[in-house]
Scaffold this motif. Structure first.
Motif, short mmCIF file in Angstrom:
data_model
loop_
_atom_site.label_atom_id
_atom_site.label_comp_id
_atom_site.label_asym_id
_atom_site.label_seq_id
_atom_site.Cartn_x
_atom_site.Cartn_y
_atom_site.Cartn_z
N VAL A 73 1.02 -12.26 2.21
CA VAL A 73 1.39 -11.44 3.36
C VAL A 73 2.08 -12.29 4.43
CG1 VAL A 73 0.45 -10.11 5.31
CG2 VAL A 73 -0.34 -9.65 2.98
N ALA A 74 1.57 -13.48 4.66
CA ALA A 74 2.20 -14.37 5.64
C ALA A 74 3.63 -14.71 5.23
CB ALA A 74 1.38 -15.66 5.78
N ASP A 75 3.84 -14.95 3.95
CA ASP A 75 5.19 -15.22 3.46
C ASP A 75 6.11 -14.04 3.71
OD1 ASP A 75 4.89 -17.82 2.61
OD2 ASP A 75 4.46 -17.31 0.53
N LEU A 76 5.64 -12.84 3.38
CA LEU A 76 6.47 -11.66 3.56
C LEU A 76 6.83 -11.44 5.03
CD1 LEU A 76 4.89 -9.10 1.07
CD2 LEU A 76 7.16 -10.13 0.93
N VAL A 77 5.85 -11.61 5.91
CA VAL A 77 6.12 -11.44 7.34
C VAL A 77 7.17 -12.44 7.81
CG1 VAL A 77 5.12 -11.68 9.65
CG2 VAL A 77 3.90 -10.39 7.88
N THR A 78 7.04 -13.69 7.37
CA THR A 78 8.02 -14.72 7.74
C THR A 78 9.41 -14.37 7.23
OG1 THR A 78 6.33 -16.44 7.75
CG2 THR A 78 8.61 -17.17 7.51
N GLU A 79 9.50 -13.96 5.97
CA GLU A 79 10.80 -13.64 5.38
C GLU A 79 11.44 -12.43 6.06
OE1 GLU A 79 12.10 -15.73 3.64
OE2 GLU A 79 10.61 -16.76 2.43
N LEU A 80 10.66 -11.42 6.33
CA LEU A 80 11.18 -10.22 7.00
C LEU A 80 11.68 -10.55 8.40
CD1 LEU A 80 8.41 -7.77 5.83
CD2 LEU A 80 10.83 -7.51 5.30
N THR A 81 10.98 -11.44 9.07
CA THR A 81 11.40 -11.85 10.40
C THR A 81 12.67 -12.68 10.34
OG1 THR A 81 9.10 -11.84 11.15
CG2 THR A 81 10.68 -13.05 12.50
N ASP A 82 12.73 -13.61 9.37
CA ASP A 82 13.90 -14.49 9.24
C ASP A 82 15.15 -13.73 8.81
OD1 ASP A 82 12.31 -16.59 9.96
OD2 ASP A 82 12.23 -17.51 7.97
N GLU A 83 14.99 -12.85 7.83
CA GLU A 83 16.16 -12.21 7.22
C GLU A 83 16.62 -10.96 7.96
OE1 GLU A 83 17.91 -13.51 4.95
OE2 GLU A 83 16.58 -15.10 4.26
N TRP A 84 15.68 -10.19 8.49
CA TRP A 84 16.05 -8.92 9.12
C TRP A 84 15.65 -8.81 10.59
CZ3 TRP A 84 14.40 -8.91 3.95
CH2 TRP A 84 15.31 -8.38 3.02
N SER A 85 14.97 -9.83 11.13
CA SER A 85 14.39 -9.71 12.48
C SER A 85 13.61 -8.40 12.58
CB SER A 85 15.48 -9.76 13.55
OG SER A 85 16.18 -10.98 13.49
N ASP A 123 -15.19 1.49 -5.42
CA ASP A 123 -16.47 1.35 -6.11
C ASP A 123 -16.25 0.82 -7.53
OD1 ASP A 123 -17.92 2.24 -3.94
OD2 ASP A 123 -18.13 4.29 -4.70
N ALA A 124 -15.17 1.26 -8.17
CA ALA A 124 -14.89 0.83 -9.54
C ALA A 124 -14.35 -0.60 -9.59
CB ALA A 124 -13.89 1.78 -10.18
N TYR A 125 -13.66 -1.01 -8.51
CA TYR A 125 -13.06 -2.35 -8.46
C TYR A 125 -13.42 -3.01 -7.13
CZ TYR A 125 -10.51 -0.34 -12.34
OH TYR A 125 -10.21 0.28 -13.53
N PRO A 126 -14.66 -3.45 -7.00
CA PRO A 126 -15.14 -3.99 -5.71
C PRO A 126 -14.44 -5.26 -5.27
CG PRO A 126 -16.77 -4.35 -7.45
CD PRO A 126 -15.73 -3.44 -8.01
N ASP A 127 -13.79 -5.97 -6.19
CA ASP A 127 -13.09 -7.21 -5.83
C ASP A 127 -11.64 -6.97 -5.41
OD1 ASP A 127 -15.36 -8.71 -6.46
OD2 ASP A 127 -14.79 -8.86 -8.57
N LEU A 128 -11.21 -5.73 -5.36
CA LEU A 128 -9.83 -5.41 -5.00
C LEU A 128 -9.50 -5.89 -3.58
CD1 LEU A 128 -7.12 -3.86 -5.29
CD2 LEU A 128 -8.35 -1.82 -4.48
N ILE A 129 -8.42 -6.63 -3.47
CA ILE A 129 -7.88 -7.07 -2.18
C ILE A 129 -6.43 -6.59 -2.11
CG2 ILE A 129 -7.32 -9.03 -0.69
CD1 ILE A 129 -10.30 -8.74 -1.11
N ALA A 130 -6.06 -6.01 -0.98
CA ALA A 130 -4.69 -5.50 -0.82
C ALA A 130 -4.07 -6.06 0.45
CB ALA A 130 -4.68 -3.98 -0.78
N GLY A 131 -2.82 -6.45 0.35
CA GLY A 131 -2.05 -6.84 1.52
C GLY A 131 -1.05 -5.76 1.84
N VAL A 132 -0.91 -5.43 3.11
CA VAL A 132 0.00 -4.37 3.54
C VAL A 132 0.91 -4.92 4.63
CG1 VAL A 132 0.17 -2.03 4.46
CG2 VAL A 132 -1.79 -2.66 3.04
N VAL A 133 2.21 -4.66 4.49
CA VAL A 133 3.19 -5.04 5.52
C VAL A 133 4.06 -3.83 5.81
CG1 VAL A 133 5.07 -6.59 6.17
CG2 VAL A 133 3.22 -7.44 4.69
N LEU A 134 4.16 -3.48 7.07
CA LEU A 134 5.03 -2.40 7.52
C LEU A 134 6.21 -3.03 8.25
CD1 LEU A 134 5.30 0.76 8.11
CD2 LEU A 134 4.25 0.21 10.31
#
Length: 246
Positions: free
Chosen positions: A201-213, A11-22
């Motif tokens: 998020v797309a970059d992180l997913v690609t890097e995690l897949t490339d570097e650590w499978s 409510d205080a920050y309605p423009d907040l966008i968060a990316g999450v990668v597990l």
């Protein structure tokens, strides 16, 4: 495990966008030097045009910190601190391959990125104003208590995993040599944040897949879709995200 920002914070920050990668299967033996360098090149390109304080992503966080009653030049968001160090020192310190990669991505996008060791998080994780009784472990080993109202990441047993929102992570859940499973969180407040976070998020997913499978699940959280749940067997392992900086 569930991750979300509290309704009060949204409510205080309605423009907040968060990316999450597990991700799981992380090790400390990967060599991310080449890929991290490409993100640092992008960060240096942006810095060549002017200091980080003028970036719209950083200005949005400075406004948020001022609204929280914090002096923005004393308490910088993590992305601003990284960019400032890169501008002044020319390089970023090397900590752990995953942390080094996340720091480089954070600098390229000027968006704070936190990586938490999931084995050190108890139950659900909520980003919310502190009550004042949460326990935060500093990197020096000292136990602190966030001020009432201070934004922090809080797990189900009341442990605080950050100070002043994106200013400082906890030593308790910091990625270390034995870390295997991680939750990576990127948060942005600037205009146009959603496509930027989606690319990050797309970059992180690609890097995690490339570097650590590494098996991954990813999501972009908005006011309309504010919650991320750890996938269970048979769940979709993520969502489509657009390619970003490479």
């Amino acid at each position: 495990m569930q991750f979300e920002h509290s309704p009060q914070l949204r409510d205080a920050y309605p423009d907040l966008i968060a990316g999450v990668v597990l991700a799981s299967g992380i090790t400390a033996t990967a060599d991310v030097t080449r890929h991290a360098a490409s993100y640092l090149t992008e960060a240096r390109r942006r810095l060549a045009a002017g200091p980080e304080s003028g970036f719209p992503e950083i200005q949005a966080w400075r406004r948020a910190y001022a609204a929280m009653g914090l002096r923005p030049t004393r308490y910088r968001c993590a992305a601003e601190a990284l960019l400032r160090r890169l501008r002044l020192d020319g390089e970023l310190p090397r900590v752990h391959p995953l942390v080094d990669l996340c720091n480089a991505v954070s600098a390229a996008y000027a968006i704070p990125v936190a990586a938490l060791d999931l084995d050190r998080v108890d139950g659900d994780l909520v980003v919310r104003p502190a009550h004042g009784d949460e326990a935060y472990l500093s990197f020096a080993g000292d136990t602190e208590h966030p001020e009432p109202g201070e934004v922090t990441f809080v797990d189900s047993v009341g442990r605080a995993h950050a100070r002043r929102w994106t200013n400082r992570q906890s030593g308790w859940s910091a990625v270390r040599a034995g870390t295997s499973s991680v939750l990576i969180v990127a948060e942005a407040l600037h205009p146009g944040a959603e496509p930027a976070v989606t690319r990050l998020v797309a970059d992180l997913v690609t890097e995690l897949t490339d570097e650590w499978s590494a098996p991954t699940a990813a999501a972009v959280l908005t006011r309309a879709a504010p919650r991320f749940r750890t996938p269970t067997a048979g769940d979709d392992r993520g969502q489509a995200v657009s390619p970003g900086i490479r």
